[in-house]
Scaffold this active site. Structure first.
Site, PDB file in Angstrom:
ATOM      1  N   ILE A  97       0.853  -1.197   0.000  1.00 27.85           N
ATOM      2  CA  ILE A  97       0.000   0.000   0.000  1.00 27.85           C
ATOM      3  C   ILE A  97       0.886   1.244   0.000  1.00 27.85           C
ATOM      4  O   ILE A  97       1.708   1.422   0.904  1.00 27.85           O
ATOM      5  CB  ILE A  97      -0.917   0.027   1.239  1.00 27.85           C
ATOM      6  CG1 ILE A  97      -1.759  -1.249   1.332  1.00 27.85           C
ATOM      7  CG2 ILE A  97      -1.805   1.272   1.226  1.00 27.85           C
ATOM      8  CD1 ILE A  97      -2.737  -1.435   0.211  1.00 27.85           C
TER       9      ILE A  97
ATOM     10  N   CYS B  19       8.239 -29.180  10.887  1.00 32.03           N
ATOM     11  CA  CYS B  19       9.527 -29.140  11.573  1.00 32.03           C
ATOM     12  C   CYS B  19      10.627 -29.369  10.542  1.00 32.03           C
ATOM     13  O   CYS B  19      10.410 -30.018   9.521  1.00 32.03           O
ATOM     14  CB  CYS B  19       9.618 -30.145  12.715  1.00 32.03           C
ATOM     15  SG  CYS B  19       9.779 -31.849  12.247  1.00 32.03           S
TER      16      CYS B  19
END
Length: 551
Positions: A270, A406
């Protein structure tokens, strides 16, 4: 307006498709679009700017219909989110082959991509969005945790307690940062322009609190730092406005990074001075002006980061190509701070370690908790890994189908895969388990501003490796394999491959798992050994990986 639709994956032990692999692909496609998982599911956008699971809703429906009728010796081809063909192959071949966002190099720009996108010819797949293995923010949180743990080891005596980490961006990827910092004992001040995203991170336990006051945020952060208390704060604001203001105020964080979607200036960043609604209006009315303003804001953002770095902040790029955009806008010293891979992660890649993940198709969290126990039992000598699993059980809220991530390496993945398949076969788990990984892995990506930045031999831009990775996984029997372009860093800056394999309890699956979960991380060791990394060379020799020209 986007069509309002709610998609969620079926769960349980009954399948609708003709085989568990097809059923798994169907459930994982739908899991990517689950409202608890996807950032903008109504638009088929999963994460990372405009990273999508399917090109449009018509394509989505066709993919679903095809997966339901797909035979166990057929392969579905997906071209940028569109199902284009089914061919008879063989039972050990992938059931789905996916190619997303791939453009010939000289045409590999956002401008050309947007032209093709408007014509309905292409889709941005990001990494795990278009390859149907996104699991929400957990998918990146251990890697983020490991990164900040390494920052702590290198700079702060092994803990982030008594430090403030300043960052921005709380989307699907960036949303992992606050939890990763607090898991390492630190304070995280995260700027995000969209308050709904901040609230979402609070709702999923990734973030502690939010405010729209910079003064209040700084007061909370400084107090928590003084008390050496772990705390994460979401500040509603635009990083391109807030960071320069902090520089003016003389505020210097201990650690500084960024995970806004700067890789896509049109859809992911933005511009300063605009509200969300004003930005949406400008984006639709004048995309060229929007991009120009967004890039100017990114340049201001990076200049502020450089100023803080000069004042002592430990600063690194977190893989969103923000430095490149700023450099193109005239910030000549944008690359003065390093990327996170060469700074903190590459030694793990040299051992074939990366973001390994698995998902319980049953939908029952107990299946994941049982697999957690496998990790704690079988890898009890790896305290870092076991510490992660214990923390994840306490702190990670599942999004969509229960899942776990993991970092496992060469040898560990194949061992784990066999145990899981045996558990499915014995009925210890209620339904098959999907095993996959991020495209950000040791041997599956070429991205000179991120995963392959600063390679020892200068091979940063060589993209043969992800192609070899995809080919190897396909012939090895992965359940679905993908090759994407532009993930993480945007058009023209990366090529990467993904794989997913299903543990359905059969002997055939056991053989496929052993092959794929060996060769996939094995190529990561090879890629780094070939580049001259001593740890990778040593790993290749110790593990008996056959490299004909390895000295």
């Amino acid at each position: 307006m986007a069509e309002k639709r709610t998609v969620s994956p079926p769960a349980g032990t009954e399948r609708r498709a003709k085989g568990w692999i097809q059923e798994a692909a169907l459930r994982m496609l739908n899991n990517n679009l689950h409202p608890d998982v996807a950032e903008r599911p109504d638009e088929l956008i999963v994460y990372g700017g405009i990273g999508k699971a399917a090109r449009n809703w018509e394509c989505y429906e066709a993919i679903v219909d095809t997966l339901l009728r797909l035979e166990n010796d057929e392969t579905l081809l997906i071209q940028s989110g569109k199902p284009v063909a089914v061919f008879r192959t063989h039972p050990d071949a992938p059931r789905v082959l996916i190619a997303n966002s791939n453009l010939v190099p000289a045409w590999a720009t956002w401008d050309h991509f947007h032209e093709l996108d408007k014509k309905g010819l292409i889709m941005y797949g990001q990494m795990t969005a278009g390859s149907w293995i996104y699991i929400g923010s957990q998918g990146i949180v251990q890697g983020t945790y490991e990164t900040f743990a390494e920052v702590a080891r290198q700079h702060f005596g092994g803990t982030l307690a008594g430090t403030i980490t300043l960052t921005a961006g709380l989307g699907g990827m960036g949303g992992a940062q606050p939890l990763a910092v607090t898991m390492n004992g630190g304070v995280c001040l995260a700027i995000e322009v969209d308050p709904a995203r901040i609230q979402r991170r609070i709702d999923t336990n990734y973030l502690d609190t939010m405010t729209d006051s910079l003064d209040a945020a700084l007061e909370m952060a400084k107090q928590a730092k003084e008390e050496k208390k772990a705390l994460s704060i979401g500040l509603v604001g635009n990083a391109a406005e807030v960071l320069p203001r902090l520089v003016e105020m003389g505020f210097v964080p201990d650690v500084l990074t960024d995970q806004t979607s700067a890789h896509d200036p049109l859809n992911g960043y933005i511009p300063a001075g605009l509200t969300l609604d004003e930005a949406a209006e400008l984006r639709a009315r004048d995309p060229k002006q929007y991009i120009a303003r967004a890039k100017q804001s990114i340049a201001a953002h990076v200049r502020a980061m450089l100023a803080m770095q000069k004042q002592g902040a430990v600063t690194f790029d977190y893989g969103n190509n923000i430095r490149q955009v700023a450099k193109d806008e005239g910030v000549d010293d944008a690359f003065s701070f390093p990327g996170f891979v060469p700074a903190y992660i590459r030694p793990l890649f040299c051992e074939g370690k990366g973001p390994f993940r698995w998902v319980a198709l049953s939908g029952d969290p107990e299946d994941i908790y049982k697999t957690d126990e496998v990790i704690l039992r079988e890898f009890s000598d790896n305290e870092r890994l076991c510490h992660w699993i214990r923390m994840a059980q306490k702190r990670i809220k599942f999004q969509g189908l229960p899942a776990r991530i993991c970092w496992l390496g060469y040898g560990e993945r194949a061992k784990f895969g066999k145990i899981i398949n045996d558990m499915v076969a014995k009925g210890e788990l209620k339904a098959p388990i999907v095993i996959g990984r991020d495209h950000l892995d040791s041997g599956s990506v070429a991205s000179p501003n991120r995963e392959t930045e600063g390679m020892k031999d200068g091979s940063d831009a060589i993209a043969d490796w992800p192609i070899l990775n995809a080919l190897l996984n396909a012939v090895g029997g992965a359940s679905w394999v993908s090759v994407h372009h532009g993930g993480g860093v945007g058009m023209g800056y990366s090529i990467h491959a993904g794989m997913v394999i299903v543990a359905d309890g059969t002997k055939e699956a056991e053989k496929r798992l052993e092959r794929v979960l060996t060769t996939d991380p094995g190529l990561g060791v090879v890629r780094h050994a070939d580049a001259g990394y001593e740890l990778a060379i040593r790993t290749a020799k110790e593990k008996g990986i056959d490299m004909p020209m390895l000295k």
